[in-house]
Write an enzyme that holds these catalytic residues in place. Sequence first.
Site, short mmCIF file in Angstrom:
data_model
loop_
_atom_site.label_atom_id
_atom_site.label_comp_id
_atom_site.label_asym_id
_atom_site.label_seq_id
_atom_site.Cartn_x
_atom_site.Cartn_y
_atom_site.Cartn_z
N GLU A 276 0.87 -1.19 0.00
CA GLU A 276 0.00 0.00 0.00
C GLU A 276 0.89 1.22 0.00
O GLU A 276 2.00 1.18 0.53
CB GLU A 276 -0.85 0.05 1.29
CG GLU A 276 -1.92 -1.00 1.38
CD GLU A 276 -2.71 -0.87 2.69
OE1 GLU A 276 -2.37 -0.02 3.53
OE2 GLU A 276 -3.65 -1.65 2.86
N LYS A 278 2.46 4.37 1.43
CA LYS A 278 2.62 4.88 2.80
C LYS A 278 2.50 6.40 2.73
O LYS A 278 3.36 7.08 2.19
CB LYS A 278 3.97 4.48 3.40
CG LYS A 278 4.13 4.93 4.84
CD LYS A 278 5.44 4.42 5.43
CE LYS A 278 5.51 4.58 6.95
NZ LYS A 278 5.30 5.91 7.45
N ARG A 283 -2.22 9.35 11.37
CA ARG A 283 -3.09 8.20 11.44
C ARG A 283 -4.36 8.53 12.24
O ARG A 283 -4.28 9.21 13.26
CB ARG A 283 -2.34 7.08 12.16
CG ARG A 283 -3.08 5.77 12.19
CD ARG A 283 -2.12 4.72 12.62
NE ARG A 283 -2.69 3.41 12.50
CZ ARG A 283 -1.95 2.31 12.57
NH1 ARG A 283 -0.65 2.41 12.76
NH2 ARG A 283 -2.49 1.12 12.47
N ARG A 298 -3.19 8.66 16.64
CA ARG A 298 -2.40 7.45 16.88
C ARG A 298 -2.12 7.28 18.38
O ARG A 298 -1.99 6.17 18.87
CB ARG A 298 -1.09 7.57 16.11
CG ARG A 298 -0.15 6.49 16.47
CD ARG A 298 1.07 6.49 15.62
NE ARG A 298 2.12 5.88 16.40
CZ ARG A 298 3.33 5.67 15.99
NH1 ARG A 298 3.67 6.02 14.79
NH2 ARG A 298 4.22 5.12 16.76
N GLU A 328 -5.44 7.33 7.06
CA GLU A 328 -4.42 8.37 7.20
C GLU A 328 -5.03 9.66 6.65
O GLU A 328 -5.66 9.65 5.59
CB GLU A 328 -3.19 7.95 6.39
CG GLU A 328 -1.97 8.77 6.61
CD GLU A 328 -1.08 8.32 7.78
OE1 GLU A 328 -1.46 7.42 8.55
OE2 GLU A 328 0.00 8.90 7.92
N PHE A 368 -7.53 2.64 5.27
CA PHE A 368 -6.77 1.42 4.98
C PHE A 368 -7.17 0.20 5.81
O PHE A 368 -6.69 -0.88 5.57
CB PHE A 368 -5.25 1.65 5.02
CG PHE A 368 -4.69 2.16 6.32
CD1 PHE A 368 -4.61 1.35 7.43
CD2 PHE A 368 -4.21 3.46 6.40
CE1 PHE A 368 -4.07 1.82 8.61
CE2 PHE A 368 -3.67 3.95 7.58
CZ PHE A 368 -3.59 3.11 8.69
N LYS A 446 7.28 -1.29 6.89
CA LYS A 446 7.30 0.02 6.21
C LYS A 446 8.58 0.13 5.40
O LYS A 446 9.65 -0.24 5.86
CB LYS A 446 7.15 1.16 7.22
CG LYS A 446 8.15 1.11 8.34
CD LYS A 446 7.85 2.18 9.37
CE LYS A 446 8.81 2.03 10.54
NZ LYS A 446 8.45 2.77 11.72
P1 AMP Z 1 6.09 5.11 11.28
O1 AMP Z 1 5.35 6.25 11.91
O2 AMP Z 1 7.26 5.56 10.47
O3 AMP Z 1 6.40 4.04 12.29
O4 AMP Z 1 5.11 4.43 10.22
C1 AMP Z 1 3.85 3.92 10.55
C2 AMP Z 1 2.80 4.95 10.24
O5 AMP Z 1 2.60 5.08 8.85
C3 AMP Z 1 1.42 4.58 10.73
O6 AMP Z 1 1.24 4.83 12.09
C4 AMP Z 1 0.51 5.43 9.86
O7 AMP Z 1 0.29 6.70 10.45
C5 AMP Z 1 1.33 5.67 8.61
N1 AMP Z 1 0.75 5.10 7.37
C6 AMP Z 1 0.76 5.72 6.19
N2 AMP Z 1 0.20 4.97 5.24
C7 AMP Z 1 -0.20 3.82 5.83
C8 AMP Z 1 -0.83 2.63 5.38
N3 AMP Z 1 -1.17 2.46 4.08
N4 AMP Z 1 -1.07 1.66 6.28
C9 AMP Z 1 -0.72 1.81 7.58
N5 AMP Z 1 -0.12 2.90 8.07
C10 AMP Z 1 0.15 3.91 7.21
#
Ligand code: AMP
Length: 586
Positions: A276, A278, A283, A298, A328, A368, A446
């Site tokens: 998907e 990102k 969130r 979040r 998101e 999502f 990710k």
């Molecule tokens: P990180 O904050 O770098 O740990 O990455 C995770 C975060 O990516 C999640 O908490 C979401 O806010 C964001 N995110 C963006 N796109 C997506 C997606 N398609 N699925 C899940 N999380 C996503």
Amino acid sequence: MSVIILLLKFVKPRIHYGDPMGDIPFRDLVELCEALERTTKRSSMIALIASFFKKIPSDLVGIAARMIVGKIFPEWSHKTLDISWRTIIKVIKEITGTKPKDILDAFNKTGDPGDMTKILFEKKKGVKQITLLAPQKQQITLLDVYKIFNEVSEVKGEGSKRKKELLLRGLLEKCEPLEAKYIVKILLGEMRHGASEGIVEEALALLSNAPIELVKRAHMLTGDIGEVAEIAVKGGIRALKEVKMRLFHPIEPMLAQAAESVEEALKIHGGRTAFEWKLDGARVQIHKKENEVKIFSRRLTDVTLSLPDVVAQVRDNIKAREVILEGEVIAIGNDGKPLPFQHLMRRFRRVKDVKEMVEEIPVRLYLFDILYLNGNLLIDMPYVERREKLYEISGDIQLVPQIITSDSKEAEHFFKAARSAGHEGLMAKKPNSDYTPGIRGKKWLKIKETLDTLDLVIVAADWGYGRRYKWLSDYYLAARDENSGEFLVVGKTFKGLTDEEFEHMTKRLLELKIGERGRTVFVKPEVVVEVAFDEIQKSPKYKSGYALRFARIVRIREDKRPEEADTITRIRELFEKQFRSKARAE
Ligand code: AMP
């Protein structure tokens, strides 16, 4: 006569261990926490907590459980203590008569607000006055503390800051140094004894003979470790089984681990996976029941008021009576492309004049996931089926673009498409995986363009020069040492923030001030920033042994807690990786 009544009031015996509705000295909880701090063994922590719960009146188990983990009110209750660090320091200063320099020294010695408080209380000058009405020091009880916390949470309106200060002062004045240490820890929600909610869950499972999964599930559904503790201790397995999902109680979000590339993600997921986009936004977890909609961040705070446009969109589109969705929210520029994250944060910060902001910074919601639908919890359903359900009910709201593939070329292509549309990269989600709340596992990965940014914590800042003289604008960035819990400086930067952000950051850091020396203000480690850099070098200048070259702040991570910041181990890993790739290049 009235003197006698008063005296009786002061010496009333309130400690009844055997009585389910009795009370216990706060000191007992403090001693439990000290014992937890002394051990690192999971099994010992579980046993300690279980035997504590067994011993205390069952009506106190919930409160005790919340205090142990430092979450006195669950997020969804909308109750907060809302006492700033500045207020805590002020009250400690008033009670102990400490000089600013001693506060800084005590903090530097321990790196922990609770331990700092204990040191300052121990040094407190003067003996407590002995009066006729308080012939001996009254021992504070668990319920005393809880009642005051409740009172604090109910103080609203004009003069509330002062009223809270007085309540806190009244409580801390009755405390021994060790008790004061834990009052401050609970207030800040920073227990640092290593016994997480997971360990309390295990203790409850042990005590009630229930499978750990059942306790975890009840915890996830109630969103309150205190409530689960009471249910487990009073009603056992049967009561735990009866716990139902409640709308408007947010669920801990599922988290992702990092992967280096789409190939690695494909490999980890067994050759075929769902990718998907990102998105670089915030969130949101959306709860809807008929026409009522609430949105949580979040960190599970209620952000409904900042997003009236999203609320309306959900109301108009979602074809379901009751539902919990995840997505998101991103800010959108005039050209329809995503705007940097900072713009979105302005939306979330604003509580007044939201209407103007809605026009100034339009946002777009991408969905999502779906976790609950019309009475059914969907978290055990495989990802692909949840996505199918989401599609069926989402109306005109877009889902995050997705492909399912085993072809790394196709995935690479998709990655490039996400990047050129202005997004961060990709998420890989294992097609048959369930939704695991609060867990950062490998079912979600990710993948970003560059992994070489670090989430670091600001521990001090220097006042700026010239145009920036009014701002704290040069920041000391620290990484977490997992062994000691300390935050160790790895670099400094004044690059990356806008004027508006400098101003906001200055206010925020002054609220977190511990002390100052010369032009430097030391702050409680709380603000997390994402930092880009050119290189990691070994450096004798910092205790951490590392220094970032050309560090610059990419963004303020309002959504991250300091415990989620990158660690010294991660910095070492990146240093070694960089060393290896340099060696290859030469
Ligand atoms: P990180 O904050 O770098 O740990 O990455 C995770 C975060 O990516 C999640 O908490 C979401 O806010 C964001 N995110 C963006 N796109 C997506 C997606 N398609 N699925 C899940 N999380 C996503």
